[in-house]
Motif scaffolding. Structure first.
Motif, PDB file in Angstrom:
ATOM      1  N   ARG A 128       0.830  -1.206   0.000  1.00 35.66           N
ATOM      2  CA  ARG A 128       0.000   0.000   0.000  1.00 35.66           C
ATOM      3  C   ARG A 128       0.866   1.258   0.000  1.00 35.66           C
ATOM      4  O   ARG A 128       0.560   2.237  -0.700  1.00 35.66           O
ATOM      5  CB  ARG A 128      -0.919   0.001   1.218  1.00 35.66           C
ATOM      6  N   ALA A 129       1.951   1.232   0.779  1.00 33.40           N
ATOM      7  CA  ALA A 129       2.837   2.399   0.834  1.00 33.40           C
ATOM      8  C   ALA A 129       3.483   2.649  -0.521  1.00 33.40           C
ATOM      9  O   ALA A 129       3.594   3.797  -0.973  1.00 33.40           O
ATOM     10  CB  ALA A 129       3.901   2.179   1.911  1.00 33.40           C
ATOM     11  N   LYS A 130       3.927   1.583  -1.182  1.00 34.64           N
ATOM     12  CA  LYS A 130       4.532   1.725  -2.503  1.00 34.64           C
ATOM     13  C   LYS A 130       3.523   2.250  -3.521  1.00 34.64           C
ATOM     14  O   LYS A 130       3.854   3.077  -4.376  1.00 34.64           O
ATOM     15  CB  LYS A 130       5.086   0.380  -2.968  1.00 34.64           C
ATOM     16  N   LEU A 131       2.284   1.779  -3.415  1.00 39.01           N
ATOM     17  CA  LEU A 131       1.246   2.231  -4.341  1.00 39.01           C
ATOM     18  C   LEU A 131       0.961   3.716  -4.146  1.00 39.01           C
ATOM     19  O   LEU A 131       0.814   4.470  -5.114  1.00 39.01           O
ATOM     20  CB  LEU A 131      -0.027   1.412  -4.130  1.00 39.01           C
ATOM     21  N   THR A 132       0.904   4.153  -2.893  1.00 37.72           N
ATOM     22  CA  THR A 132       0.631   5.551  -2.589  1.00 37.72           C
ATOM     23  C   THR A 132       1.775   6.444  -3.035  1.00 37.72           C
ATOM     24  O   THR A 132       1.563   7.546  -3.565  1.00 37.72           O
ATOM     25  CB  THR A 132       0.396   5.730  -1.081  1.00 37.72           C
ATOM     26  N   ALA A 133       3.007   5.964  -2.842  1.00 34.27           N
ATOM     27  CA  ALA A 133       4.179   6.783  -3.163  1.00 34.27           C
ATOM     28  C   ALA A 133       4.495   6.807  -4.649  1.00 34.27           C
ATOM     29  O   ALA A 133       5.265   7.668  -5.110  1.00 34.27           O
ATOM     30  CB  ALA A 133       5.390   6.259  -2.398  1.00 34.27           C
ATOM     31  N   GLN A 134       3.923   5.888  -5.425  1.00 35.14           N
ATOM     32  CA  GLN A 134       4.298   5.731  -6.825  1.00 35.14           C
ATOM     33  C   GLN A 134       4.128   7.012  -7.627  1.00 35.14           C
ATOM     34  O   GLN A 134       4.966   7.368  -8.451  1.00 35.14           O
ATOM     35  CB  GLN A 134       3.490   4.607  -7.460  1.00 35.14           C
ATOM     36  N   PHE A 154       5.209  -6.527  -4.048  1.00 39.74           N
ATOM     37  CA  PHE A 154       5.159  -5.777  -5.307  1.00 39.74           C
ATOM     38  C   PHE A 154       4.073  -6.333  -6.228  1.00 39.74           C
ATOM     39  O   PHE A 154       3.384  -5.576  -6.919  1.00 39.74           O
ATOM     40  CB  PHE A 154       6.515  -5.806  -5.999  1.00 39.74           C
ATOM     41  N   ALA A 155       3.925  -7.660  -6.266  1.00 39.63           N
ATOM     42  CA  ALA A 155       2.843  -8.244  -7.062  1.00 39.63           C
ATOM     43  C   ALA A 155       1.487  -7.828  -6.507  1.00 39.63           C
ATOM     44  O   ALA A 155       0.541  -7.560  -7.258  1.00 39.63           O
ATOM     45  CB  ALA A 155       2.975  -9.768  -7.079  1.00 39.63           C
ATOM     46  N   LEU A 156       1.391  -7.770  -5.174  1.00 41.94           N
ATOM     47  CA  LEU A 156       0.144  -7.336  -4.542  1.00 41.94           C
ATOM     48  C   LEU A 156      -0.133  -5.864  -4.848  1.00 41.94           C
ATOM     49  O   LEU A 156      -1.292  -5.472  -5.049  1.00 41.94           O
ATOM     50  CB  LEU A 156       0.236  -7.557  -3.030  1.00 41.94           C
ATOM     51  N   GLN A 157       0.906  -5.058  -4.900  1.00 42.17           N
ATOM     52  CA  GLN A 157       0.745  -3.656  -5.275  1.00 42.17           C
ATOM     53  C   GLN A 157       0.142  -3.526  -6.673  1.00 42.17           C
ATOM     54  O   GLN A 157      -0.777  -2.720  -6.892  1.00 42.17           O
ATOM     55  CB  GLN A 157       2.105  -2.950  -5.243  1.00 42.17           C
ATOM     56  N   GLN A 158       0.623  -4.337  -7.611  1.00 40.66           N
ATOM     57  CA  GLN A 158       0.103  -4.274  -8.979  1.00 40.66           C
ATOM     58  C   GLN A 158      -1.336  -4.779  -9.050  1.00 40.66           C
ATOM     59  O   GLN A 158      -2.123  -4.284  -9.858  1.00 40.66           O
ATOM     60  CB  GLN A 158       0.996  -5.083  -9.920  1.00 40.66           C
ATOM     61  N   LEU A 159      -1.685  -5.751  -8.210  1.00 38.39           N
ATOM     62  CA  LEU A 159      -3.078  -6.208  -8.164  1.00 38.39           C
ATOM     63  C   LEU A 159      -3.986  -5.087  -7.685  1.00 38.39           C
ATOM     64  O   LEU A 159      -5.067  -4.863  -8.257  1.00 38.39           O
ATOM     65  CB  LEU A 159      -3.202  -7.423  -7.245  1.00 38.39           C
ATOM     66  N   GLN A 160      -3.577  -4.367  -6.654  1.00 38.14           N
ATOM     67  CA  GLN A 160      -4.380  -3.255  -6.159  1.00 38.14           C
ATOM     68  C   GLN A 160      -4.521  -2.176  -7.230  1.00 38.14           C
ATOM     69  O   GLN A 160      -5.597  -1.588  -7.395  1.00 38.14           O
ATOM     70  CB  GLN A 160      -3.733  -2.664  -4.906  1.00 38.14           C
ATOM     71  N   GLN A 161      -3.448  -1.923  -7.964  1.00 39.66           N
ATOM     72  CA  GLN A 161      -3.516  -0.925  -9.026  1.00 39.66           C
ATOM     73  C   GLN A 161      -4.488  -1.357 -10.114  1.00 39.66           C
ATOM     74  O   GLN A 161      -5.250  -0.547 -10.638  1.00 39.66           O
ATOM     75  CB  GLN A 161      -2.125  -0.694  -9.604  1.00 39.66           C
ATOM     76  N   LEU A 162      -4.468  -2.654 -10.463  1.00 35.22           N
ATOM     77  CA  LEU A 162      -5.405  -3.156 -11.475  1.00 35.22           C
ATOM     78  C   LEU A 162      -6.839  -3.009 -11.004  1.00 35.22           C
ATOM     79  O   LEU A 162      -7.725  -2.644 -11.789  1.00 35.22           O
ATOM     80  CB  LEU A 162      -5.106  -4.623 -11.792  1.00 35.22           C
ATOM     81  N   LEU A 163      -7.089  -3.283  -9.730  1.00 39.33           N
ATOM     82  CA  LEU A 163      -8.461  -3.184  -9.212  1.00 39.33           C
ATOM     83  C   LEU A 163      -8.990  -1.764  -9.333  1.00 39.33           C
ATOM     84  O   LEU A 163     -10.164  -1.556  -9.663  1.00 39.33           O
ATOM     85  CB  LEU A 163      -8.506  -3.661  -7.750  1.00 39.33           C
ATOM     86  N   TYR A 164      -8.127  -0.769  -9.076  1.00 40.17           N
ATOM     87  CA  TYR A 164      -8.541   0.621  -9.280  1.00 40.17           C
ATOM     88  C   TYR A 164      -8.807   0.881 -10.763  1.00 40.17           C
ATOM     89  O   TYR A 164      -9.788   1.524 -11.136  1.00 40.17           O
ATOM     90  CB  TYR A 164      -7.460   1.584  -8.783  1.00 40.17           C
ATOM     91  N   SER A 165      -7.933   0.379 -11.610  1.00 42.92           N
ATOM     92  CA  SER A 165      -8.053   0.618 -13.052  1.00 42.92           C
ATOM     93  C   SER A 165      -9.288  -0.051 -13.638  1.00 42.92           C
ATOM     94  O   SER A 165      -9.840   0.427 -14.641  1.00 42.92           O
ATOM     95  CB  SER A 165      -6.805   0.096 -13.773  1.00 42.92           C
ATOM     96  N   MET A 166      -9.705  -1.145 -13.031  1.00 40.66           N
ATOM     97  CA  MET A 166     -10.843  -1.883 -13.577  1.00 40.66           C
ATOM     98  C   MET A 166     -12.135  -1.086 -13.527  1.00 40.66           C
ATOM     99  O   MET A 166     -13.063  -1.364 -14.290  1.00 40.66           O
ATOM    100  CB  MET A 166     -11.008  -3.213 -12.837  1.00 40.66           C
ATOM    101  N   LEU A 167     -12.212  -0.091 -12.673  1.00 39.95           N
ATOM    102  CA  LEU A 167     -13.400   0.769 -12.664  1.00 39.95           C
ATOM    103  C   LEU A 167     -13.561   1.459 -14.007  1.00 39.95           C
ATOM    104  O   LEU A 167     -14.664   1.555 -14.544  1.00 39.95           O
ATOM    105  CB  LEU A 167     -13.282   1.802 -11.528  1.00 39.95           C
ATOM    106  N   VAL A 168     -12.443   1.936 -14.563  1.00 39.23           N
ATOM    107  CA  VAL A 168     -12.480   2.567 -15.881  1.00 39.23           C
ATOM    108  C   VAL A 168     -12.750   1.519 -16.952  1.00 39.23           C
ATOM    109  O   VAL A 168     -13.506   1.760 -17.908  1.00 39.23           O
ATOM    110  CB  VAL A 168     -11.158   3.298 -16.165  1.00 39.23           C
ATOM    111  N   MET A 169     -12.159   0.332 -16.804  1.00 38.94           N
ATOM    112  CA  MET A 169     -12.380  -0.735 -17.766  1.00 38.94           C
ATOM    113  C   MET A 169     -13.859  -1.114 -17.817  1.00 38.94           C
ATOM    114  O   MET A 169     -14.419  -1.337 -18.894  1.00 38.94           O
ATOM    115  CB  MET A 169     -11.530  -1.957 -17.391  1.00 38.94           C
ATOM    116  N   PHE A 170     -14.505  -1.160 -16.668  1.00 41.75           N
ATOM    117  CA  PHE A 170     -15.942  -1.467 -16.622  1.00 41.75           C
ATOM    118  C   PHE A 170     -16.741  -0.401 -17.351  1.00 41.75           C
ATOM    119  O   PHE A 170     -17.694  -0.708 -18.080  1.00 41.75           O
ATOM    120  CB  PHE A 170     -16.431  -1.571 -15.176  1.00 41.75           C
ATOM    121  N   VAL A 171     -16.369   0.860 -17.162  1.00 42.53           N
ATOM    122  CA  VAL A 171     -17.079   1.963 -17.825  1.00 42.53           C
ATOM    123  C   VAL A 171     -16.958   1.836 -19.345  1.00 42.53           C
ATOM    124  O   VAL A 171     -17.937   2.000 -20.078  1.00 42.53           O
ATOM    125  CB  VAL A 171     -16.529   3.326 -17.344  1.00 42.53           C
TER     126      VAL A 171
END
Length: 309
Positions: free
Chosen positions: A61-67, A154-171
């Motif tokens: 989560r920290a890495k995702l926030t700092a990215q 790091f793999a978990l960070q990318q999963l969290q990022q994908l989950l956020y991105s999927m909102l746009v993908m759904f739209v």
């Protein structure tokens, strides 16, 4: 023990050591000493990882926030980056090169966006895995913890990022006429399998990158080649219809294509089962199992060497 010297004095000789004749290993065992950073057995290593689960989650989560902390748009770039990539690919491959090959626009655009987002998940997991050890040497050398925590986080960070991105993908998918139905439930097992695969791949490249830091410079070219061979911008069976069948089979059975096609099948109404290779779920599960278990064991075998030298 004592003996009389020539001048009448008494000399006291040292008593024999109770540790005399013991090897270094025997001395360590006698006094309960262990090698610092020694590799524990697999079961103990898994137990240690489970004990660090809160650290793994917090670190990701920290890495995702700092990215994107230095960018004015901040976390919006998590969504904007793959979306802009999809737009560029659409203009080049969809418009200029006609990579859709007769696929209707209301199918091709969700097809392309889904492919870009899903492949980016694997690509980012690999790239962050390459630098997981070599890019965090200060942490590795300062603290004792199971080193697999880093590539997993790091793999978990990318999963969290994908989950956020999927909102746009759904739209995007809904905007082009594919509405939620029962097939959307398949999103969960697809993500679970792809996450297991990506984590194993991140572990493999974390060990390789720890030994050869220059690998991080080579991997963008490898990932770009993999992307072009995985059908991100085109349908493999349609685009290769005039090529030998084995060529299409090899490209469709590669794991990146498998997970993209399963996600497309789940989300896009007009993307039917005829676009999927035979035994697709078995192949997807096989890739996930082989990489997750094999990657973990491969990384664990070098546990004692990370951060040294």
């Amino acid at each position: 023990m004592s003996e009389t010297t020539h001048d009448g004095g008494v000399a006291v000789s040292a008593l024999p050591s109770p540790d005399g004749g013991l090897t270094a290993a025997q001395l360590a065992a006698k006094y309960g000493l262990a090698v610092s950073g020694a590799r524990p057995p697999v079961r103990e290593y898994v137990r240690q990882l489970w004990g660090r689960r809160h650290f793994i989650l917090a670190f990701s989560r920290a890495k995702l926030t700092a990215q994107y902390s230095q960018a004015k748009l901040g976390q919006l770039w998590q969504v904007a980056t793959p979306l802009l990539n999809a737009f560029v690919y659409f203009m080049i491959f969809g418009v200029l090169l006609n990579a859709s090959k007769g696929m209707p626009k209301d199918v091709y655009i969700p097809f392309l966006v889904t492919g870009v987002f899903v492949f980016t998940f694997t690509q980012s997991s690999v790239m962050s895995g390459v630098r997981a050890i070599s890019g965090n040497l200060g942490l590795v050398r300062a603290l004792h913890f199971p080193r697999a925590s880093l590539p997993i986080s790091f793999a978990l960070q990318q999963l969290q990022q994908l989950l956020y991105s999927m909102l746009v993908m759904f739209v995007v998918v809904i905007g082009f006429g594919s509405y939620p139905d029962a097939s959307w439930a398949l999103i969960v097992p697809v993500l679970v399998l792809q996450f297991a695969f990506n984590t194993g791949l991140a572990l493999v490249f974390a060990r390789a990158g720890a030994k050869t830091p220059d690998l991080a410079q080579l991997m963008p070219f490898v990932m770009r080649t993999w992307m072009y061979a995985s059908g991100v911008m085109f349908s493999i069976p349609v685009f290769l219809a005039d090529k030998p069948q084995w060529v299409a089979n090899v490209l469709q059975w590669n794991p990146a294509a498998i997970y993209m096609d399963l996600m497309r099948f789940a989300l896009i109404e007009e993307y039917g089962a005829e676009n999927l290779p035979d035994h697709v779920w078995a192949v997807a599960g096989g890739w996930a199992l082989v990489l997750a278990v094999g990657g973990f064991l491969y990384f664990w075998k070098a546990e004692e060497r990370y951060g040294r030298g």
